[in-house]
Design a protein around this motif. Structure first.
Motif, PDB file in Angstrom:
ATOM      1  N   THR A 219     -58.811 -37.795   2.977  1.00  0.00           N
ATOM      2  CA  THR A 219     -59.720 -37.159   3.834  1.00  0.00           C
ATOM      3  C   THR A 219     -59.011 -36.845   5.275  1.00  0.00           C
ATOM      4  O   THR A 219     -59.154 -35.842   5.898  1.00  0.00           O
ATOM      5  CB  THR A 219     -60.919 -38.204   4.081  1.00  0.00           C
ATOM      6  N   ASP A 220     -58.176 -37.991   5.664  1.00  0.00           N
ATOM      7  CA  ASP A 220     -57.613 -37.747   6.871  1.00  0.00           C
ATOM      8  C   ASP A 220     -56.351 -36.635   6.926  1.00  0.00           C
ATOM      9  O   ASP A 220     -56.398 -35.864   7.648  1.00  0.00           O
ATOM     10  CB  ASP A 220     -56.894 -39.225   7.400  1.00  0.00           C
ATOM     11  N   VAL A 221     -55.603 -36.503   5.775  1.00  0.00           N
ATOM     12  CA  VAL A 221     -54.656 -35.696   5.433  1.00  0.00           C
ATOM     13  C   VAL A 221     -55.603 -34.273   5.420  1.00  0.00           C
ATOM     14  O   VAL A 221     -54.980 -33.369   6.066  1.00  0.00           O
ATOM     15  CB  VAL A 221     -53.979 -35.895   4.149  1.00  0.00           C
ATOM     16  N   VAL A 222     -56.382 -34.134   4.801  1.00  0.00           N
ATOM     17  CA  VAL A 222     -57.191 -32.817   4.709  1.00  0.00           C
ATOM     18  C   VAL A 222     -57.689 -32.391   6.172  1.00  0.00           C
ATOM     19  O   VAL A 222     -57.609 -31.152   6.478  1.00  0.00           O
ATOM     20  CB  VAL A 222     -58.313 -32.918   3.508  1.00  0.00           C
ATOM     21  N   ASN A 223     -58.353 -33.235   6.651  1.00  0.00           N
ATOM     22  CA  ASN A 223     -58.592 -32.885   8.141  1.00  0.00           C
ATOM     23  C   ASN A 223     -57.662 -32.464   9.145  1.00  0.00           C
ATOM     24  O   ASN A 223     -57.668 -31.446   9.886  1.00  0.00           O
ATOM     25  CB  ASN A 223     -59.280 -34.217   8.805  1.00  0.00           C
ATOM     26  N   GLN A 224     -56.307 -32.930   8.915  1.00  0.00           N
ATOM     27  CA  GLN A 224     -55.254 -32.757   9.677  1.00  0.00           C
ATOM     28  C   GLN A 224     -54.682 -31.088   9.361  1.00  0.00           C
ATOM     29  O   GLN A 224     -54.312 -30.253  10.083  1.00  0.00           O
ATOM     30  CB  GLN A 224     -54.015 -33.780   9.490  1.00  0.00           C
ATOM     31  N   MET A 225     -54.961 -31.013   7.858  1.00  0.00           N
ATOM     32  CA  MET A 225     -54.372 -29.722   7.360  1.00  0.00           C
ATOM     33  C   MET A 225     -55.141 -28.632   8.003  1.00  0.00           C
ATOM     34  O   MET A 225     -54.777 -27.544   8.353  1.00  0.00           O
ATOM     35  CB  MET A 225     -54.417 -29.724   5.808  1.00  0.00           C
ATOM     36  N   ARG A 226     -56.658 -28.921   8.074  1.00  0.00           N
ATOM     37  CA  ARG A 226     -57.564 -27.898   8.355  1.00  0.00           C
ATOM     38  C   ARG A 226     -57.569 -27.843   9.978  1.00  0.00           C
ATOM     39  O   ARG A 226     -57.437 -26.670  10.603  1.00  0.00           O
ATOM     40  CB  ARG A 226     -58.946 -28.231   8.349  1.00  0.00           C
ATOM     41  N   ALA A 227     -57.249 -28.721  10.773  1.00  0.00           N
ATOM     42  CA  ALA A 227     -57.194 -28.713  12.170  1.00  0.00           C
ATOM     43  C   ALA A 227     -55.892 -28.144  12.680  1.00  0.00           C
ATOM     44  O   ALA A 227     -56.036 -27.240  13.612  1.00  0.00           O
ATOM     45  CB  ALA A 227     -57.248 -29.973  12.728  1.00  0.00           C
TER      46      ALA A 227
ATOM     47  N   GLY B  79     -49.149 -20.267   3.662  1.00  0.00           N
ATOM     48  CA  GLY B  79     -49.785 -20.610   4.499  1.00  0.00           C
ATOM     49  C   GLY B  79     -50.108 -22.030   4.192  1.00  0.00           C
ATOM     50  O   GLY B  79     -49.219 -22.846   3.914  1.00  0.00           O
ATOM     51  N   SER B  80     -51.496 -22.600   4.132  1.00  0.00           N
ATOM     52  CA  SER B  80     -51.751 -23.964   4.197  1.00  0.00           C
ATOM     53  C   SER B  80     -51.712 -24.295   2.746  1.00  0.00           C
ATOM     54  O   SER B  80     -52.682 -23.806   2.225  1.00  0.00           O
ATOM     55  CB  SER B  80     -53.054 -24.453   4.786  1.00  0.00           C
ATOM     56  N   VAL B  81     -50.745 -25.099   2.341  1.00  0.00           N
ATOM     57  CA  VAL B  81     -51.028 -25.327   0.630  1.00  0.00           C
ATOM     58  C   VAL B  81     -50.244 -26.845   0.546  1.00  0.00           C
ATOM     59  O   VAL B  81     -50.063 -27.463   1.579  1.00  0.00           O
ATOM     60  CB  VAL B  81     -49.871 -24.430   0.045  1.00  0.00           C
ATOM     61  N   VAL B  82     -50.443 -27.236  -0.633  1.00  0.00           N
ATOM     62  CA  VAL B  82     -49.653 -28.687  -1.005  1.00  0.00           C
ATOM     63  C   VAL B  82     -48.507 -28.259  -1.757  1.00  0.00           C
ATOM     64  O   VAL B  82     -48.621 -27.734  -3.035  1.00  0.00           O
ATOM     65  CB  VAL B  82     -50.594 -29.565  -1.825  1.00  0.00           C
ATOM     66  N   TYR B  83     -47.124 -28.626  -1.111  1.00  0.00           N
ATOM     67  CA  TYR B  83     -45.997 -28.439  -1.834  1.00  0.00           C
ATOM     68  C   TYR B  83     -45.906 -29.700  -2.716  1.00  0.00           C
ATOM     69  O   TYR B  83     -46.002 -30.638  -1.967  1.00  0.00           O
ATOM     70  CB  TYR B  83     -44.980 -28.165  -0.970  1.00  0.00           C
ATOM     71  N   ILE B  84     -45.314 -29.587  -4.138  1.00  0.00           N
ATOM     72  CA  ILE B  84     -45.153 -30.800  -4.737  1.00  0.00           C
ATOM     73  C   ILE B  84     -43.633 -30.639  -5.046  1.00  0.00           C
ATOM     74  O   ILE B  84     -43.194 -29.624  -5.500  1.00  0.00           O
ATOM     75  CB  ILE B  84     -46.143 -31.011  -5.884  1.00  0.00           C
TER      76      ILE B  84
ATOM     77  N   THR C 218     -55.948 -33.855  -2.937  1.00  0.00           N
ATOM     78  CA  THR C 218     -55.720 -33.421  -1.420  1.00  0.00           C
ATOM     79  C   THR C 218     -56.033 -31.990  -1.751  1.00  0.00           C
ATOM     80  O   THR C 218     -56.721 -31.304  -0.804  1.00  0.00           O
ATOM     81  CB  THR C 218     -54.431 -33.642  -1.006  1.00  0.00           C
ATOM     82  N   ALA C 219     -55.236 -31.179  -2.761  1.00  0.00           N
ATOM     83  CA  ALA C 219     -55.269 -29.956  -2.770  1.00  0.00           C
ATOM     84  C   ALA C 219     -56.846 -29.552  -3.193  1.00  0.00           C
ATOM     85  O   ALA C 219     -57.274 -28.379  -2.673  1.00  0.00           O
ATOM     86  CB  ALA C 219     -54.352 -29.229  -3.893  1.00  0.00           C
ATOM     87  N   LEU C 220     -57.507 -30.044  -3.906  1.00  0.00           N
ATOM     88  CA  LEU C 220     -58.755 -29.601  -4.507  1.00  0.00           C
ATOM     89  C   LEU C 220     -59.794 -29.860  -3.320  1.00  0.00           C
ATOM     90  O   LEU C 220     -60.775 -29.091  -3.073  1.00  0.00           O
ATOM     91  CB  LEU C 220     -59.170 -30.432  -5.777  1.00  0.00           C
ATOM     92  N   GLN C 221     -59.481 -30.927  -2.429  1.00  0.00           N
ATOM     93  CA  GLN C 221     -60.476 -31.304  -1.538  1.00  0.00           C
ATOM     94  C   GLN C 221     -60.220 -30.381  -0.192  1.00  0.00           C
ATOM     95  O   GLN C 221     -61.013 -29.938   0.242  1.00  0.00           O
ATOM     96  CB  GLN C 221     -60.301 -32.730  -1.091  1.00  0.00           C
ATOM     97  N   ALA C 222     -59.037 -29.981   0.044  1.00  0.00           N
ATOM     98  CA  ALA C 222     -58.583 -28.826   1.063  1.00  0.00           C
ATOM     99  C   ALA C 222     -58.890 -27.338   0.550  1.00  0.00           C
ATOM    100  O   ALA C 222     -58.942 -26.572   1.563  1.00  0.00           O
ATOM    101  CB  ALA C 222     -57.454 -29.294   1.512  1.00  0.00           C
ATOM    102  N   GLY C 223     -59.181 -27.245  -0.750  1.00  0.00           N
ATOM    103  CA  GLY C 223     -59.199 -25.833  -1.235  1.00  0.00           C
ATOM    104  C   GLY C 223     -58.020 -25.153  -1.117  1.00  0.00           C
ATOM    105  O   GLY C 223     -58.153 -23.872  -0.763  1.00  0.00           O
ATOM    106  N   VAL C 224     -56.886 -25.624  -1.356  1.00  0.00           N
ATOM    107  CA  VAL C 224     -55.665 -24.872  -1.035  1.00  0.00           C
ATOM    108  C   VAL C 224     -54.749 -24.932  -2.337  1.00  0.00           C
ATOM    109  O   VAL C 224     -54.884 -25.882  -3.171  1.00  0.00           O
ATOM    110  CB  VAL C 224     -54.828 -25.531  -0.033  1.00  0.00           C
ATOM    111  N   ASN C 225     -53.734 -24.031  -2.510  1.00  0.00           N
ATOM    112  CA  ASN C 225     -53.230 -23.819  -3.643  1.00  0.00           C
ATOM    113  C   ASN C 225     -51.995 -24.996  -3.738  1.00  0.00           C
ATOM    114  O   ASN C 225     -51.790 -25.601  -2.800  1.00  0.00           O
ATOM    115  CB  ASN C 225     -52.299 -22.420  -3.830  1.00  0.00           C
ATOM    116  N   VAL C 226     -51.358 -25.141  -4.859  1.00  0.00           N
ATOM    117  CA  VAL C 226     -50.533 -25.995  -5.224  1.00  0.00           C
ATOM    118  C   VAL C 226     -49.163 -25.332  -5.383  1.00  0.00           C
ATOM    119  O   VAL C 226     -49.241 -24.428  -6.253  1.00  0.00           O
ATOM    120  CB  VAL C 226     -50.790 -27.006  -6.392  1.00  0.00           C
ATOM    121  N   VAL C 227     -48.027 -25.603  -4.745  1.00  0.00           N
ATOM    122  CA  VAL C 227     -46.624 -25.017  -4.767  1.00  0.00           C
ATOM    123  C   VAL C 227     -45.777 -25.983  -5.245  1.00  0.00           C
ATOM    124  O   VAL C 227     -45.325 -26.930  -4.534  1.00  0.00           O
ATOM    125  CB  VAL C 227     -46.331 -24.300  -3.423  1.00  0.00           C
ATOM    126  N   PRO C 228     -45.272 -25.753  -6.731  1.00  0.00           N
ATOM    127  CA  PRO C 228     -44.394 -26.866  -7.397  1.00  0.00           C
ATOM    128  C   PRO C 228     -42.791 -26.196  -6.854  1.00  0.00           C
ATOM    129  O   PRO C 228     -42.724 -25.190  -6.849  1.00  0.00           O
ATOM    130  CB  PRO C 228     -44.452 -26.489  -8.719  1.00  0.00           C
TER     131      PRO C 228
END
Length: 247
Positions: free
Chosen positions: A129-137, A65-70, A166-176
């Motif tokens: 903040t802009d990135v997080v907003n786009q992730m949520r929207a 789902g919505s995550v931050v891939y690194i 970004t991950a903590l602000q969006a509340g999403v997991n990090v995927v390495p």
């Protein structure tokens, strides 16, 4: 001779893909769904440069789902290695200057990746903040290179905090996602440039970190990726993977 042929083919393929992107994206420009399609096309270019890319993605990845891939960022060949791990519903975050890259820039923009202005200090404060907003929207996942620059043979470099903020602000997991070392591996005048392994790991559960624990999340992620990076490098450098290594 092989170098010249490959160089011409690479340029020709990128030009053709840029033209194709205009037609493919004309009805839905900047749609994040386009990113996956073109990532897969770029990943197929690995054979063109003589690389055998082994992609390892856990079955659970389809539920990320919505995550931050690194991922680690090494050189220009990332666009034919890392792209093989891109998942549907995800986009990359890149600097606005990428749009100016001939042919590739139009593909990058049209496919819906997120562009940020790193040189504008006033705007950079609001970037996360802009990135997080786009992730949520848009229910997006984003790909970020936490090293912030190409490592160019320097191993896994220290991480910057943007991806983890970004991950903590969006509340999403990090995927390495870890790519074995490719520094100076590709010689365009050599037919076989060996193997590269791209491995996506299980998500790092963000619920075990408080919002202020950005540095701890960053350090834990670096430790996990460094261990995997070393493991993959040992694997691709085994004698059975390099028949000519021990002559």
């Amino acid at each position: 001779m092989l170098f010249i042929i490959r160089a011409i083919l690479i340029v020709a393929v990128v030009i053709l893909m840029s033209v194709y992107s205009l037609f493919y994206c004309i009805l839905s420009p900047r749609n994040p769904k386009n990113t996956y399609h073109f990532a897969m096309l770029f990943s197929k270019m690995s054979r063109l440069v003589g690389l055998k890319v082994t992609i390892r993605i856990p079955e659970s990845a389809k539920n990320n789902g919505s995550v931050v891939y690194i991922a680690n960022h090494q050189n220009n060949y990332d666009m034919v290695t890392t792209t093989g791990a891109v998942q549907p519903g995800s986009v990359t975050i890149g600097k606005k200057s990428l749009v100016l890259v001939p042919f590739f820039g139009i593909i990058y923009w049209l496919t819906g990746n997120i562009l940020i202005d790193r040189d504008n200090k006033d705007k950079s404060k609001n970037t996360i903040t802009d990135v997080v907003n786009q992730m949520r929207a848009k229910d997006l996942a984003v790909w970020i290179f936490p090293e912030g620059t190409r490592s160019r043979g320097r191993g896994l470099m220290p991480f910057k905090m943007g991806a983890f903020h970004t991950a903590l602000q969006a509340g999403v997991n990090v995927v390495p996602t870890v790519i074995s070392n490719t520094h100076q591996q590709v010689k365009l005048n050599r037919w076989d440039n060996g193997e590269v392994i791209v491995e996506m790991l299980e998500p790092i559960d963000i619920s075990q970190y408080k919002k202020r624990e950005i540095r701890r999340l960053m350090n834990d992620s670096h430790e996990i990726m460094l261990a995997k990076y070393k493991q993959l490098n040992k694997e691709v450098n085994r004698p059975d993977n390099n028949p000519g290594c021990c002559d």
